[in-house]
Design an enzyme around this catalytic site. Structure first.
Site, PDB file in Angstrom:
ATOM      1  N   ASP A 148      76.560  14.657  12.740  1.00  0.00           N
ATOM      2  CA  ASP A 148      75.777  13.434  12.969  1.00  0.00           C
ATOM      3  C   ASP A 148      75.202  13.433  14.383  1.00  0.00           C
ATOM      4  O   ASP A 148      74.076  12.967  14.600  1.00  0.00           O
ATOM      5  CB  ASP A 148      76.658  12.198  12.749  1.00  0.00           C
ATOM      6  CG  ASP A 148      77.275  12.200  11.362  1.00  0.00           C
ATOM      7  OD1 ASP A 148      76.566  12.566  10.416  1.00  0.00           O
ATOM      8  OD2 ASP A 148      78.464  11.868  11.239  1.00  0.00           O
ATOM      9  N   HIS A 177      81.627   8.745   9.067  1.00  0.00           N
ATOM     10  CA  HIS A 177      80.750   9.845   8.676  1.00  0.00           C
ATOM     11  C   HIS A 177      80.254   9.654   7.247  1.00  0.00           C
ATOM     12  O   HIS A 177      80.571  10.421   6.354  1.00  0.00           O
ATOM     13  CB  HIS A 177      81.489  11.183   8.821  1.00  0.00           C
ATOM     14  CG  HIS A 177      80.693  12.337   8.285  1.00  0.00           C
ATOM     15  ND1 HIS A 177      79.527  12.764   8.873  1.00  0.00           N
ATOM     16  CD2 HIS A 177      80.859  13.129   7.195  1.00  0.00           C
ATOM     17  CE1 HIS A 177      79.018  13.756   8.175  1.00  0.00           C
ATOM     18  NE2 HIS A 177      79.811  13.999   7.152  1.00  0.00           N
TER      19      HIS A 177
HETATM   20  P1  NAI Z   1      81.681  25.094  -0.903  1.00  0.00           P
HETATM   21  O1  NAI Z   1      81.978  24.717  -2.316  1.00  0.00           O
HETATM   22  O2  NAI Z   1      80.577  26.047  -0.647  1.00  0.00           O
HETATM   23  O3  NAI Z   1      82.998  25.693  -0.241  1.00  0.00           O
HETATM   24  C1  NAI Z   1      84.244  25.101  -0.346  1.00  0.00           C
HETATM   25  C2  NAI Z   1      85.299  26.183  -0.297  1.00  0.00           C
HETATM   26  O4  NAI Z   1      86.575  25.540  -0.373  1.00  0.00           O
HETATM   27  C3  NAI Z   1      85.213  27.157  -1.476  1.00  0.00           C
HETATM   28  O5  NAI Z   1      85.194  28.501  -0.996  1.00  0.00           O
HETATM   29  C4  NAI Z   1      86.471  26.870  -2.274  1.00  0.00           C
HETATM   30  O6  NAI Z   1      87.016  28.025  -2.917  1.00  0.00           O
HETATM   31  C5  NAI Z   1      87.394  26.359  -1.180  1.00  0.00           C
HETATM   32  N1  NAI Z   1      88.528  25.578  -1.680  1.00  0.00           N
HETATM   33  C6  NAI Z   1      88.559  24.665  -2.672  1.00  0.00           C
HETATM   34  N2  NAI Z   1      89.818  24.199  -2.836  1.00  0.00           N
HETATM   35  C7  NAI Z   1      90.586  24.815  -1.907  1.00  0.00           C
HETATM   36  C8  NAI Z   1      91.949  24.754  -1.562  1.00  0.00           C
HETATM   37  N3  NAI Z   1      92.801  23.952  -2.213  1.00  0.00           N
HETATM   38  N4  NAI Z   1      92.393  25.530  -0.556  1.00  0.00           N
HETATM   39  C9  NAI Z   1      91.551  26.343   0.106  1.00  0.00           C
HETATM   40  N5  NAI Z   1      90.241  26.457  -0.178  1.00  0.00           N
HETATM   41  C10 NAI Z   1      89.767  25.697  -1.175  1.00  0.00           C
HETATM   42  O7  NAI Z   1      81.460  23.733  -0.096  1.00  0.00           O
HETATM   43  P2  NAI Z   1      80.835  23.538   1.372  1.00  0.00           P
HETATM   44  O8  NAI Z   1      79.365  23.335   1.252  1.00  0.00           O
HETATM   45  O9  NAI Z   1      81.348  24.616   2.246  1.00  0.00           O
HETATM   46  O10 NAI Z   1      81.465  22.118   1.772  1.00  0.00           O
HETATM   47  C11 NAI Z   1      82.852  21.977   2.006  1.00  0.00           C
HETATM   48  C12 NAI Z   1      83.206  20.531   2.316  1.00  0.00           C
HETATM   49  O11 NAI Z   1      82.621  20.117   3.560  1.00  0.00           O
HETATM   50  C13 NAI Z   1      82.701  19.526   1.287  1.00  0.00           C
HETATM   51  O12 NAI Z   1      83.699  18.568   1.055  1.00  0.00           O
HETATM   52  C14 NAI Z   1      81.514  18.882   1.970  1.00  0.00           C
HETATM   53  O13 NAI Z   1      81.248  17.605   1.477  1.00  0.00           O
HETATM   54  C15 NAI Z   1      81.989  18.852   3.395  1.00  0.00           C
HETATM   55  N6  NAI Z   1      80.944  18.658   4.398  1.00  0.00           N
HETATM   56  C16 NAI Z   1      81.274  17.971   5.525  1.00  0.00           C
HETATM   57  C17 NAI Z   1      80.354  17.714   6.504  1.00  0.00           C
HETATM   58  C18 NAI Z   1      80.743  16.953   7.733  1.00  0.00           C
HETATM   59  O14 NAI Z   1      79.850  16.609   8.518  1.00  0.00           O
HETATM   60  N7  NAI Z   1      82.008  16.685   7.994  1.00  0.00           N
HETATM   61  C19 NAI Z   1      78.957  18.181   6.376  1.00  0.00           C
HETATM   62  C20 NAI Z   1      78.717  18.956   5.186  1.00  0.00           C
HETATM   63  C21 NAI Z   1      79.685  19.159   4.231  1.00  0.00           C
END
Ligand code: NAI
Length: 327
Positions: A148, A177
């Site tokens: 942000d 957020h």
């Molecule tokens: P993605 O689906 O590409 O990657 C998520 C990864 O987490 C995958 O490799 C999956 O295998 C792994 N995963 C799922 N369950 C797991 C577990 N129990 N233990 C270990 N690994 C596990 O998703 P992406 O795009 O990387 O997003 C990840 C998270 O970050 C989402 O919740 C998203 O909403 C959040 N996010 C947060 C932001 C922020 O500003 N804080 C900004 C953008 C996304």
């Protein structure tokens, strides 16, 4: 220093792991995921920086976490068009609770940087989970809201035709957020006058900038590359602090009663016990929040904070109830 990334094979996890492999403060990079982590780690291990880099599976999670000073958590599902961050709760709440339980068990001293959404609820889940294990050190749990800040810096520079790389003193973001819990705060209030009728548009873009990415990716997920950089910027601040540098001014979403100045903020805001504010880090731990920002808000910003507090109450409560419930 040992850094573990949980969810390392994902859209955020991979570029974030790459950036951490380049950080000279990292000596041991542990990449954990339920899939592909060995491949990502092998790939990165060929980069000629000095850190060791290994991949771990659920069978070896103890090894991944043990001794980690910093654990970054981008595990979970991202948004698709039409979804709010709150829609992710059902899946990600359980994922975060499980991961944080393992951190409490195997790396109770670690600084935990939560990226998984909805941050407004996953951070309370993390805090309550650790509390119930008797392992909570409140200043060690940080919700990563840096993206942000990046958006606010970028967009404000665009509107004011300024240098994007020199905006971190000009604007920051407090609150939460998600949507209208995100409150950009402009340092020089004259900038608000300069923005004029574009101020509302600026605020809206910062609050809903994530939607621009979700829409443009058309079903393939949410922000990953800008988020990896944001996560890196914040994690690097924590690492520098761990290395003994004085680090302050980075906002993060924290549990207010556990840090200096937090109770005063709670009294000022009413109702919420979590809020993102610029913090003071010591040895990588949040030791205090900088509440002065709250006494220097414009009329518009005060209104935004009030709305943020109204929404945060429900988001925070949802996280707490989940963590304390049987699910
Ligand atoms: P993605 O689906 O590409 O990657 C998520 C990864 O987490 C995958 O490799 C999956 O295998 C792994 N995963 C799922 N369950 C797991 C577990 N129990 N233990 C270990 N690994 C596990 O998703 P992406 O795009 O990387 O997003 C990840 C998270 O970050 C989402 O919740 C998203 O909403 C959040 N996010 C947060 C932001 C922020 O500003 N804080 C900004 C953008 C996304």
């Amino acid at each position: 220093m040992k850094v573990a990334i949980v969810g390392a094979s994902g859209g955020i996890g991979q570029p974030l792991s790459l950036l951490m492999k380049l950080n000279p403060l990292v000596t041991d990079l542990a990449l954990y995921d339920i899939r592909l982590a060995a491949g990502v780690a092998k790939d990165l291990s060929h980069i000629s920086t000095n850190s060791a880099c290994h991949g771990y599976t659920p069978q070896t999670i103890q090894e991944a976490l043990q001794g980690a000073q910093v654990v970054i958590v981008p595990a979970g599902v991202p948004r698709k068009p039409g979804m709010t961050r709150d829609d992710l709760f059902k899946i990600n709440a359980g994922i975060v609770k499980g991961i944080v339980s393992s951190i409490g068990q195997y790396a109770p001293q670690a600084r935990i940087l939560i990226i998984s959404n909805p941050v407004n609820s996953t951070v309370p889940i993390a805090v309550e989970t650790l509390k119930s294990m008797g392992k909570l050190q409140p200043g060690n749990v940080m919700g990563v809201t840096t993206l942000d800040c990046l958006r606010a810096e970028t967009f404000l520079a665009e509107y004011l035709h300024k240098d994007k790389t020199a905006m971190s003193d000009e604007v920051t973001v407090i609150g939460g957020h998600s949507g209208s819990t995100i409150v950009p705060v402009v340092s020089n209030k004259r900038s608000i006058d300069k923005l004029g009728s574009q101020y509302g548009e600026f605020v809206h873009r910062v609050q809903f900038g994530g939607d621009e990415v979700v829409k443009a990716k058309d079903g393939a997920g949410s922000a990953t590359l800008s988020m990896a950089f944001a996560g890196y910027r914040f994690a690097d601040a924590v690492l520098r602090s761990l290395a003994g540098e004085k680090v302050s001014g980075f906002p993060t979403f924290v549990y207010l009663p556990g840090v200096a100045g937090g109770r005063e903020v709670q009294r000022a805001l009413g109702k919420v016990d979590y809020f993102a504010l610029p913090v003071v880090l010591q040895k990588g731990t949040v030791v205090g929040v900088d509440a002065s920002i709250l006494s220097n808000l414009s009329k518009e910003e005060k209104g935004l904070v009030e709305e943020a507090v109204r929404q945060l109450v429900g988001n925070i409560d949802k996280g707490k109830r989940f963590a304390l419930g049987s699910k």
